[in-house]
Design an enzyme around this catalytic site. Structure first.
Site, PDB file in Angstrom:
ATOM      1  N   HIS A  93       0.857  -1.181   0.000  1.00 14.34           N
ATOM      2  CA  HIS A  93       0.000   0.000   0.000  1.00 14.34           C
ATOM      3  C   HIS A  93       0.899   1.239   0.000  1.00 14.34           C
ATOM      4  CE1 HIS A  93      -2.849   3.019   1.353  1.00 14.34           C
ATOM      5  NE2 HIS A  93      -3.802   2.179   0.989  1.00 14.34           N
ATOM      6  N   GLU A 141      -4.065   2.636  -7.175  1.00 16.03           N
ATOM      7  CA  GLU A 141      -4.453   3.703  -6.240  1.00 16.03           C
ATOM      8  C   GLU A 141      -3.491   4.884  -6.349  1.00 16.03           C
ATOM      9  OE1 GLU A 141      -6.782   2.025  -2.455  1.00 16.03           O
ATOM     10  OE2 GLU A 141      -4.695   2.573  -2.114  1.00 16.03           O
ATOM     11  N   SER A 203     -11.729   5.842   3.834  1.00 17.19           N
ATOM     12  CA  SER A 203     -12.404   6.965   4.507  1.00 17.19           C
ATOM     13  C   SER A 203     -13.888   7.068   4.172  1.00 17.19           C
ATOM     14  CB  SER A 203     -11.698   8.272   4.164  1.00 17.19           C
ATOM     15  OG  SER A 203     -11.580   8.425   2.762  1.00 17.19           O
TER      16      SER A 203
HETATM   17  O1  G3P Z   1      -6.566   1.243   0.785  1.00 16.39           O
HETATM   18  C1  G3P Z   1      -7.572   2.096   0.444  1.00 16.39           C
HETATM   19  C2  G3P Z   1      -7.158   3.492   0.416  1.00 16.39           C
HETATM   20  O2  G3P Z   1      -5.886   3.809   0.294  1.00 16.39           O
HETATM   21  C3  G3P Z   1      -8.108   4.434  -0.196  1.00 16.39           C
HETATM   22  O3  G3P Z   1      -8.410   5.343   0.773  1.00 16.39           O
HETATM   23  O4  G3P Z   1      -9.765   6.880   2.017  1.00 16.39           O
HETATM   24  O5  G3P Z   1      -9.312   7.294  -0.384  1.00 16.39           O
HETATM   25  O6  G3P Z   1     -10.833   5.443   0.279  1.00 16.39           O
HETATM   26  P1  G3P Z   1      -9.652   6.305   0.654  1.00 16.39           P
END
Ligand code: G3P
Length: 225
Positions: A93, A141, A203
């Site tokens: 991550h 991501e 989140s």
């Molecule tokens: O692992 C999931 C994450 O990094 C995404 O975070 O808070 O943007 O949904 P968020």
């Protein structure tokens, strides 16, 4: 994992530590049961055992080490996660990057133990490199969108489609997820339209005023049960 699915990463948010981790995991389990959709959770390492004992949905670790069991003080080998009921792990991550060799060795160990691996990739190049290692899933991501209010499916849809193309060209067995800023069922539906089999999010659920309401909307985005 039954696809398409949502993987809710609890990170180390105070709203999802200790007894609150169990409470939030139970909400995820209730929504999964009610809606028939596929949901999984990734609590912090110290809550993993308690959460796995408390719910019937799949539970992932947020990170594991490719360490041998035995004299390994402070390391978390895959066998330790398996022993407390985890079905898989997230690795690399953007908030917990690992070296390529570590990822390679962990994927190999997890495969031998029957644990599913979700590798996170910051960009298309990293996704393509990781695909060569043959994890079960790669989650694209973009770090700059993580925790924000603009979904990756809106801000950079091209990154998701390109990552999917490169991953499938490199290793068609690897399935694609995306994450960062995902907040609604519409974002989830768009993620599937862009060729993924699900979403990794945090989140949008953990920090939500009403996590159950948020989850029910997000789960709708997965389509028919
Ligand atoms: O692992 C999931 C994450 O990094 C995404 O975070 O808070 O943007 O949904 P968020």
């Amino acid at each position: 994992m039954r696809t398409p699915f949502l993987l809710v990463n609890f990170k180390a948010y105070p709203e999802a530590l200790g007894a609150r981790a169990v409470a939030l995991a139970r909400i995820c389990a209730d929504v999964a049961e009610d809606t028939g959709r596929s949901l999984a959770v990734a609590p912090s390492a110290l809550d993993l055992s308690m959460v796995a004992k408390s719910v019937r949905i799949p539970v992932f670790a947020q990170h594991l080490d490719p360490q041998e069991t035995g004299k390994a003080t402070g390391w978390i080998p895959p066998e330790a996660a398996l022993a407390v009921g985890a079905v898989g792990t997230i690795v690399n991550h953007s908030e917990r990057k690992v070296a390529w060799e570590e990822m390679r060795d962990l994927i190999r160990k997890c495969r031998d133990l029957g644990l599913e691996v979700v590798v996170c990739a910051d960009d298309v190049a990293e996704a393509e490199t990781a695909a060569k290692l043959g994890p079960d899933f790669i989650a694209i991501e973009p770090p700059e969108l993580i925790g924000g209010n603009i979904s990756v499916t809106t801000a950079t849809p091209g990154v998701i489609t390109r990552a999917g193309e490169r991953i499938r060209a490199t290793n068609p067995k690897v399935q694609v997820l995306c994450g960062a800023g995902v907040k609604s069922g519409r974002d989830v539906a768009k993620a599937l339209e862009l060729g993924t089999v699900g979403v990794l999010l945090a989140s949008g659920v953990v920090k939500a005023k009403n996590p159950e309401k948020a989850l029910r909307d997000l789960a709708k985005g997965l389509g028919a049960a």
